[in-house]
Design a protein around this motif. Structure first.
Motif, PDB file in Angstrom:
ATOM      1  N   PRO A  26       0.791  -1.029  -0.049  1.00  0.00           N
ATOM      2  CA  PRO A  26      -0.070   0.120   0.031  1.00  0.00           C
ATOM      3  C   PRO A  26       0.954   1.183   0.058  1.00  0.00           C
ATOM      4  N   ALA A  27       1.908   1.239   0.773  1.00  0.00           N
ATOM      5  CA  ALA A  27       3.003   2.391   0.666  1.00  0.00           C
ATOM      6  C   ALA A  27       3.450   2.562  -0.617  1.00  0.00           C
ATOM      7  N   THR A  28       3.836   1.675  -1.372  1.00  0.00           N
ATOM      8  CA  THR A  28       4.380   1.787  -2.869  1.00  0.00           C
ATOM      9  C   THR A  28       3.061   2.306  -3.567  1.00  0.00           C
ATOM     10  N   ARG A  29       2.062   1.691  -3.612  1.00  0.00           N
ATOM     11  CA  ARG A  29       0.800   2.076  -4.476  1.00  0.00           C
ATOM     12  C   ARG A  29       0.536   3.747  -4.197  1.00  0.00           C
ATOM     13  N   ALA A  30       0.664   4.369  -3.028  1.00  0.00           N
ATOM     14  CA  ALA A  30       0.366   5.607  -2.746  1.00  0.00           C
ATOM     15  C   ALA A  30       1.821   6.520  -3.118  1.00  0.00           C
ATOM     16  N   TYR A  31       2.842   5.941  -3.101  1.00  0.00           N
ATOM     17  CA  TYR A  31       4.030   6.763  -3.559  1.00  0.00           C
ATOM     18  C   TYR A  31       3.963   6.657  -5.235  1.00  0.00           C
ATOM     19  N   ARG A  32       3.512   5.662  -5.719  1.00  0.00           N
ATOM     20  CA  ARG A  32       3.298   5.519  -7.341  1.00  0.00           C
ATOM     21  C   ARG A  32       2.292   6.752  -7.848  1.00  0.00           C
ATOM     22  N   ALA A  33       1.015   6.536  -6.923  1.00  0.00           N
ATOM     23  CA  ALA A  33      -0.015   7.654  -7.316  1.00  0.00           C
ATOM     24  C   ALA A  33       0.524   8.947  -7.064  1.00  0.00           C
ATOM     25  N   ALA A  34       1.047   9.326  -6.115  1.00  0.00           N
ATOM     26  CA  ALA A  34       1.696  10.714  -5.930  1.00  0.00           C
ATOM     27  C   ALA A  34       2.702  10.926  -7.080  1.00  0.00           C
ATOM     28  N   GLU A  35       3.588   9.932  -7.478  1.00  0.00           N
ATOM     29  CA  GLU A  35       4.610  10.135  -8.375  1.00  0.00           C
ATOM     30  C   GLU A  35       3.881  10.406  -9.769  1.00  0.00           C
ATOM     31  N   GLN A  36       2.710   9.789 -10.070  1.00  0.00           N
ATOM     32  CA  GLN A  36       2.050   9.783 -11.200  1.00  0.00           C
ATOM     33  C   GLN A  36       1.271  11.401 -11.312  1.00  0.00           C
ATOM     34  N   ALA A  37       1.006  11.500 -10.435  1.00  0.00           N
ATOM     35  CA  ALA A  37       0.244  12.936 -10.153  1.00  0.00           C
ATOM     36  C   ALA A  37       1.010  14.156 -10.768  1.00  0.00           C
ATOM     37  N   ILE A  38       2.288  13.920  -9.936  1.00  0.00           N
ATOM     38  CA  ILE A  38       3.201  14.933 -10.338  1.00  0.00           C
ATOM     39  C   ILE A  38       3.623  15.101 -11.540  1.00  0.00           C
ATOM     40  N   ALA A  39       4.095  13.913 -12.470  1.00  0.00           N
ATOM     41  CA  ALA A  39       4.433  13.692 -13.432  1.00  0.00           C
ATOM     42  C   ALA A  39       3.538  14.112 -14.570  1.00  0.00           C
ATOM     43  N   ALA A  40       2.092  14.076 -14.139  1.00  0.00           N
ATOM     44  CA  ALA A  40       1.077  14.612 -15.051  1.00  0.00           C
ATOM     45  C   ALA A  40       0.904  15.974 -14.824  1.00  0.00           C
TER      46      ALA A  40
END
Length: 73
Positions: A8-22
Protein backbone atom coordinates in the motif's frame (compact mmCIF):
# COMPACT_ATOMS: atom_id res chain seq x y z
CA UNK A 1 8.64 -2.73 6.76
CA UNK A 2 6.65 -5.89 6.19
CA UNK A 3 5.53 -6.87 2.74
CA UNK A 4 1.84 -6.33 3.56
CA UNK A 5 2.65 -2.73 4.53
CA UNK A 6 5.05 -2.11 1.67
CA UNK A 7 2.50 -2.69 -1.08
CA UNK A 8 0.00 0.00 0.00
CA UNK A 9 2.86 2.41 0.68
CA UNK A 10 4.30 1.72 -2.77
CA UNK A 11 0.89 2.25 -4.36
CA UNK A 12 0.49 5.59 -2.56
CA UNK A 13 3.98 6.66 -3.62
CA UNK A 14 3.38 5.72 -7.25
CA UNK A 15 0.04 7.55 -7.27
CA UNK A 16 1.76 10.70 -6.00
CA UNK A 17 4.60 10.27 -8.48
CA UNK A 18 2.14 9.89 -11.37
CA UNK A 19 0.13 12.92 -10.27
CA UNK A 20 3.29 15.03 -10.19
CA UNK A 21 4.49 13.70 -13.56
CA UNK A 22 1.10 14.53 -15.09
CA UNK A 23 1.52 18.15 -14.03
CA UNK A 24 -0.56 17.87 -10.88
CA UNK A 25 -0.07 20.05 -7.84
CA UNK A 26 3.07 18.99 -5.97
CA UNK A 27 1.74 20.03 -2.59
CA UNK A 28 -1.54 18.14 -3.06
CA UNK A 29 0.31 15.03 -4.19
CA UNK A 30 2.63 15.11 -1.17
CA UNK A 31 -0.23 15.72 1.24
CA UNK A 32 -2.26 12.88 -0.30
CA UNK A 33 0.73 10.56 -0.01
CA UNK A 34 1.32 11.41 3.65
CA UNK A 35 -2.38 10.98 4.47
CA UNK A 36 -2.39 7.56 2.79
CA UNK A 37 0.73 6.41 4.61
CA UNK A 38 -0.67 7.70 7.92
CA UNK A 39 -3.16 4.84 7.69
CA UNK A 40 -0.40 2.21 7.56
CA UNK A 41 1.02 0.92 10.83
CA UNK A 42 4.72 0.31 11.19
CA UNK A 43 6.03 2.64 8.49
CA UNK A 44 9.04 4.39 9.96
CA UNK A 45 9.22 8.16 10.01
CA UNK A 46 12.53 8.05 8.17
CA UNK A 47 10.94 6.01 5.36
CA UNK A 48 8.11 8.51 5.04
CA UNK A 49 10.52 11.44 5.10
CA UNK A 50 12.75 9.83 2.47
CA UNK A 51 9.76 9.21 0.19
CA UNK A 52 8.62 12.83 0.49
CA UNK A 53 12.14 14.04 -0.31
CA UNK A 54 12.25 11.84 -3.42
CA UNK A 55 8.85 13.08 -4.55
CA UNK A 56 9.69 16.75 -4.13
CA UNK A 57 13.21 16.69 -5.54
CA UNK A 58 14.43 20.25 -6.14
CA UNK A 59 11.33 21.68 -4.49
CA UNK A 60 12.07 20.13 -1.11
CA UNK A 61 12.28 23.42 0.80
CA UNK A 62 8.48 23.56 1.28
CA UNK A 63 7.90 19.84 1.71
CA UNK A 64 8.78 19.56 5.42
CA UNK A 65 5.95 21.93 6.31
CA UNK A 66 3.45 19.95 4.22
CA UNK A 67 4.72 16.72 5.76
CA UNK A 68 4.50 18.07 9.31
CA UNK A 69 0.97 19.39 8.95
CA UNK A 70 -0.37 16.11 7.55
CA UNK A 71 1.48 13.48 9.56
CA UNK A 72 -0.27 11.76 12.44
CA UNK A 73 2.74 10.30 14.22
Amino acid sequence: MGRHRARPATRAYRAAEQAIAAGGDLEAAVRDFVRAVNQLPGVKTSERDDAVNRLTGDHAEAAPAWFDTERLF
